[in-house]
Enzyme design. Structure first.
Site, PDB file in Angstrom:
ATOM      1  CD  GLU A  31      51.196   9.752  69.061  1.00 39.01           C
ATOM      2  OE1 GLU A  31      52.207  10.477  69.064  1.00 39.01           O
ATOM      3  OE2 GLU A  31      50.035  10.188  69.262  1.00 39.01           O
ATOM      4  CE1 TYR A 214      52.784  25.388  52.077  1.00 40.21           C
ATOM      5  CE2 TYR A 214      52.813  27.497  53.197  1.00 40.21           C
ATOM      6  CZ  TYR A 214      52.738  26.130  53.245  1.00 40.21           C
ATOM      7  OH  TYR A 214      52.624  25.494  54.452  1.00 40.21           O
TER       8      TYR A 214
HETATM    9  C1  LIG Z   1      49.520  27.092  61.509  1.00 37.13           C
HETATM   10  C2  LIG Z   1      50.886  26.493  61.715  1.00 37.13           C
HETATM   11  C3  LIG Z   1      51.796  26.505  60.672  1.00 37.13           C
HETATM   12  C4  LIG Z   1      53.082  25.996  60.862  1.00 37.13           C
HETATM   13  N1  LIG Z   1      53.955  26.045  59.835  1.00 37.13           N
HETATM   14  C5  LIG Z   1      55.222  25.583  60.021  1.00 37.13           C
HETATM   15  C6  LIG Z   1      56.156  25.646  58.959  1.00 37.13           C
HETATM   16  O1  LIG Z   1      55.847  26.105  57.849  1.00 37.13           O
HETATM   17  N2  LIG Z   1      57.438  25.169  59.186  1.00 37.13           N
HETATM   18  C7  LIG Z   1      57.800  24.646  60.404  1.00 37.13           C
HETATM   19  O2  LIG Z   1      58.953  24.232  60.563  1.00 37.13           O
HETATM   20  N3  LIG Z   1      56.914  24.585  61.430  1.00 37.13           N
HETATM   21  C8  LIG Z   1      55.635  25.024  61.278  1.00 37.13           C
HETATM   22  N4  LIG Z   1      54.743  24.947  62.301  1.00 37.13           N
HETATM   23  C9  LIG Z   1      55.172  24.376  63.593  1.00 37.13           C
HETATM   24  C10 LIG Z   1      55.142  22.840  63.598  1.00 37.13           C
HETATM   25  O3  LIG Z   1      53.873  22.388  63.182  1.00 37.13           O
HETATM   26  C11 LIG Z   1      55.437  22.319  65.002  1.00 37.13           C
HETATM   27  O4  LIG Z   1      56.496  23.019  65.568  1.00 37.13           O
HETATM   28  C12 LIG Z   1      55.791  20.831  64.963  1.00 37.13           C
HETATM   29  O5  LIG Z   1      54.759  20.090  64.376  1.00 37.13           O
HETATM   30  C13 LIG Z   1      56.070  20.329  66.379  1.00 37.13           C
HETATM   31  O6  LIG Z   1      56.293  18.934  66.342  1.00 37.13           O
HETATM   32  P1  LIG Z   1      56.367  18.102  67.700  1.00 37.13           P
HETATM   33  O7  LIG Z   1      56.609  16.705  67.294  1.00 37.13           O
HETATM   34  O8  LIG Z   1      57.274  18.768  68.659  1.00 37.13           O
HETATM   35  O9  LIG Z   1      54.905  18.238  68.348  1.00 37.13           O
HETATM   36  P2  LIG Z   1      53.514  17.656  67.818  1.00 37.13           P
HETATM   37  O10 LIG Z   1      53.412  17.762  66.345  1.00 37.13           O
HETATM   38  O11 LIG Z   1      52.458  18.345  68.618  1.00 37.13           O
HETATM   39  O12 LIG Z   1      53.543  16.105  68.194  1.00 37.13           O
HETATM   40  C14 LIG Z   1      53.337  15.673  69.511  1.00 37.13           C
HETATM   41  C15 LIG Z   1      52.960  14.196  69.466  1.00 37.13           C
HETATM   42  O13 LIG Z   1      52.874  13.720  70.798  1.00 37.13           O
HETATM   43  C16 LIG Z   1      51.658  13.012  70.973  1.00 37.13           C
HETATM   44  N5  LIG Z   1      51.307  13.148  72.396  1.00 37.13           N
HETATM   45  C17 LIG Z   1      50.844  14.255  73.019  1.00 37.13           C
HETATM   46  N6  LIG Z   1      50.693  14.026  74.322  1.00 37.13           N
HETATM   47  C18 LIG Z   1      51.079  12.747  74.534  1.00 37.13           C
HETATM   48  C19 LIG Z   1      51.186  11.944  75.699  1.00 37.13           C
HETATM   49  N7  LIG Z   1      50.839  12.414  76.926  1.00 37.13           N
HETATM   50  N8  LIG Z   1      51.646  10.668  75.577  1.00 37.13           N
HETATM   51  C20 LIG Z   1      51.996  10.177  74.345  1.00 37.13           C
HETATM   52  N9  LIG Z   1      51.910  10.903  73.218  1.00 37.13           N
HETATM   53  C21 LIG Z   1      51.487  12.196  73.313  1.00 37.13           C
HETATM   54  C22 LIG Z   1      50.704  13.647  70.009  1.00 37.13           C
HETATM   55  O14 LIG Z   1      49.615  12.797  69.695  1.00 37.13           O
HETATM   56  C23 LIG Z   1      51.611  13.934  68.824  1.00 37.13           C
HETATM   57  O15 LIG Z   1      51.699  12.815  67.976  1.00 37.13           O
HETATM   58  C24 LIG Z   1      53.453  25.454  62.135  1.00 37.13           C
HETATM   59  C25 LIG Z   1      52.526  25.435  63.178  1.00 37.13           C
HETATM   60  C26 LIG Z   1      51.258  25.951  62.974  1.00 37.13           C
HETATM   61  C27 LIG Z   1      50.288  25.931  64.126  1.00 37.13           C
END
Ligand SMILES: Cc1cc2nc3c(=O)[nH]c(=O)nc-3n(C[C@H](O)[C@H](O)[C@H](O)COP(=O)(O)OP(=O)(O)OC[C@H]3O[C@@H](n4cnc5c(N)ncnc54)[C@H](O)[C@@H]3O)c2cc1C
Length: 404
Positions: A31, A214
């Site tokens: 991370e 909500y």
């Molecule tokens: C306004 C909004 C509302 C939402 N509401 C909902 C909802 O109600 N329900 C739902 O299911 N989803 C919702 N989502 C979607 C949800 O937030 C995302 O789909 C989800 O958080 C994605 O998780 P992830 O772990 O794939 O990516 P991320 O949360 O982006 O995590 C990526 C991680 O990788 C790390 N990282 C990045 N680049 C590197 C690198 N090069 N090397 C090492 N680490 C790195 C980052 O620091 C981070 O910790 C919403 C999104 C938005 C924008």
């Protein structure tokens, strides 16, 4: 067993690490931030997410901190009329096997983090930025910003919408700027007039804009977000915005909804981005998951739910002692690709067709919604809120391959 590197310790990365560790492998979570944390306020979790959380062993701590909402409501943002309502009652829960709930992002993330910290086969590497990888027939060499190379049997790119892993795999440029600007805030529930403390997810739909609110945190907070399709061309993330600016941008909002909007004090603004579906999530020993694989607009509230489902299926395909790691990752992409692409497309469609229509299109939407019975509404989300991960035996297709 395998050593698996996971780039990114967000919801998707931690869930993936937990899933592969529970499948008997060692997961190394790389991370970039020095702390494992999740920013942002609330997140909606449909029953498909709870199904995945149960399979990851964390449904209970997440459920204990979540607010079980009673309905999903769509209202006309100008007249205040209720356009449709999906009850999330016992019948809903019986149909899908789990509740629909809202939870603080930090609570979901910390439940996953605690489970990873407690698991002997998950190793967390904070402050480690992945910059690329070298894939060979025998191993994948993960390159980090501090010049190290981590050798692993597989690399899971869970590094979000601007994924470095994806950039190397697909070279498909930055994410698509949607042109939708969202302002978000959290309000103490004590400030909310008693008649507006609704235990539901509420969406006020206006022409080219909508507002969502909500309850959160045992009902002690109100999560509030308002979005306009203003054609913004540049990606913006978390810029502080004044209350006056937010209020001035939505003069037509119905007085009840405007009363809520007026409660927001500290607003932040984003311009939303997504990606079109791609058919490619894997390259040899490397795969993508979560937003790195299928970033979507939030209109179906399913981005994190999909990342949790991904994790469970990834764990399943890697069960046993796979010799052909690349083949198993290709199977993962095959099992997940179509569903994730459908959710990406539906999310975009919901914004245009349900939340933002104006004029004749809004009249047609209202008539269409009025023609649907509560059962029709439930049938419409069967495929999404239902349990594609299958029963206790797991995903049928994955299981068949793993057992043979
Ligand atoms: C306004 C909004 C509302 C939402 N509401 C909902 C909802 O109600 N329900 C739902 O299911 N989803 C919702 N989502 C979607 C949800 O937030 C995302 O789909 C989800 O958080 C994605 O998780 P992830 O772990 O794939 O990516 P991320 O949360 O982006 O995590 C990526 C991680 O990788 C790390 N990282 C990045 N680049 C590197 C690198 N090069 N090397 C090492 N680490 C790195 C980052 O620091 C981070 O910790 C919403 C999104 C938005 C924008």
């Amino acid at each position: 067993m395998l050593n698996i590197a996971v780039a990114g310790g967000g919801i998707g990365g931690l869930a993936s690490a937990l899933a592969v560790a529970r499948a008997g492998h060692t997961a190394h979570v790389l991370e970039r931030n020095t702390d494992f944390a999740e920013l942002g306020a609330g997140i909606q979790l449909a029953p498909n997410a709870f199904q995945a959380l149960r399979r990851l062993g964390v449904a209970e701590p997440v459920g204990a901190r979540a607010v079980r909402v009673e309905a999903l409501r769509l209202l006309d943002a100008r007249s205040g009329a209720l356009l449709t309502e999906m009850p999330l009652d016992d019948a809903y829960q019986r149909r899908f096997g789990d509740p629909y709930a809202v939870v603080r992002r930090g609570d979901l993330h910390s439940a996953l983090l605690s489970a990873c910290q407690e698991h002997e086969r998950v190793v967390l590497h904070p402050g480690t930025t992945v910059t690329g990888y070298r894939d060979t027939p025998d191993a994948v060499h993960v390159i980090t910003a501090d010049g190290r190379t981590v050798e692993a049997d597989a690399l899971v790119g869970a590094d979000g919408i601007r994924s470095r892993v994806r950039a190397q795999m697909l070279d498909d440029g930055p994410p698509r700027v949607s042109g939708h600007t969202i302002h978000r805030t959290v309000v103490p529930m004590a400030d909310v007039p008693a008649e507006l403390r609704w235990n539901s997810v509420n969406l006020w739909a206006g022409p080219g804009w909508h507002m969502v609110h909500y309850p959160l945190a045992n009902g002690e907070k109100l999560n509030l977000a308002i979005t306009r399709d203003d054609g913004a061309r540049a990606a913006v993330a978390g810029v502080p915005t004044s209350r006056d600016e937010v209020l001035a941008s939505f003069p037509d909002l119905h007085p009840r909804a405007r009363a809520l909007l007026g409660l927001g004090r500290e607003w932040r603004t984003w311009v939303l981005c997504d990606r079109p579906p791609t058919g490619t999530w894997t390259e040899g020993r490397v795969c993508l998951t979560g937003d790195a694989a299928h970033a979507m607009l939030q209109y179906a509230a399913q981005g994190a739910c999909m990342a949790l489902e991904d994790a469970v299926v990834l764990g399943e395909v890697l069960e046993g002692a796979p010799v052909d790691v690349a083949g198993r990752l290709a199977l993962f992409a095959e099992l997940r690709g179509e569903r994730a692409a459908r959710v990406q497309e539906v999310s975009t469609w919901m914004g245009h067709a349900l939340y933002h229509p104006g004029g004749t299109a809004a009249v047609e939407r209202d008539a269409m919604l009025a023609s649907l019975s509560p059962d029709d509404l439930l049938a419409a989300v069967d495929w999404l809120h239902g349990h594609p991960l299958g029963g206790p035996a797991g995903h049928g297709a994955a299981q068949a391959v793993v057992l043979t």
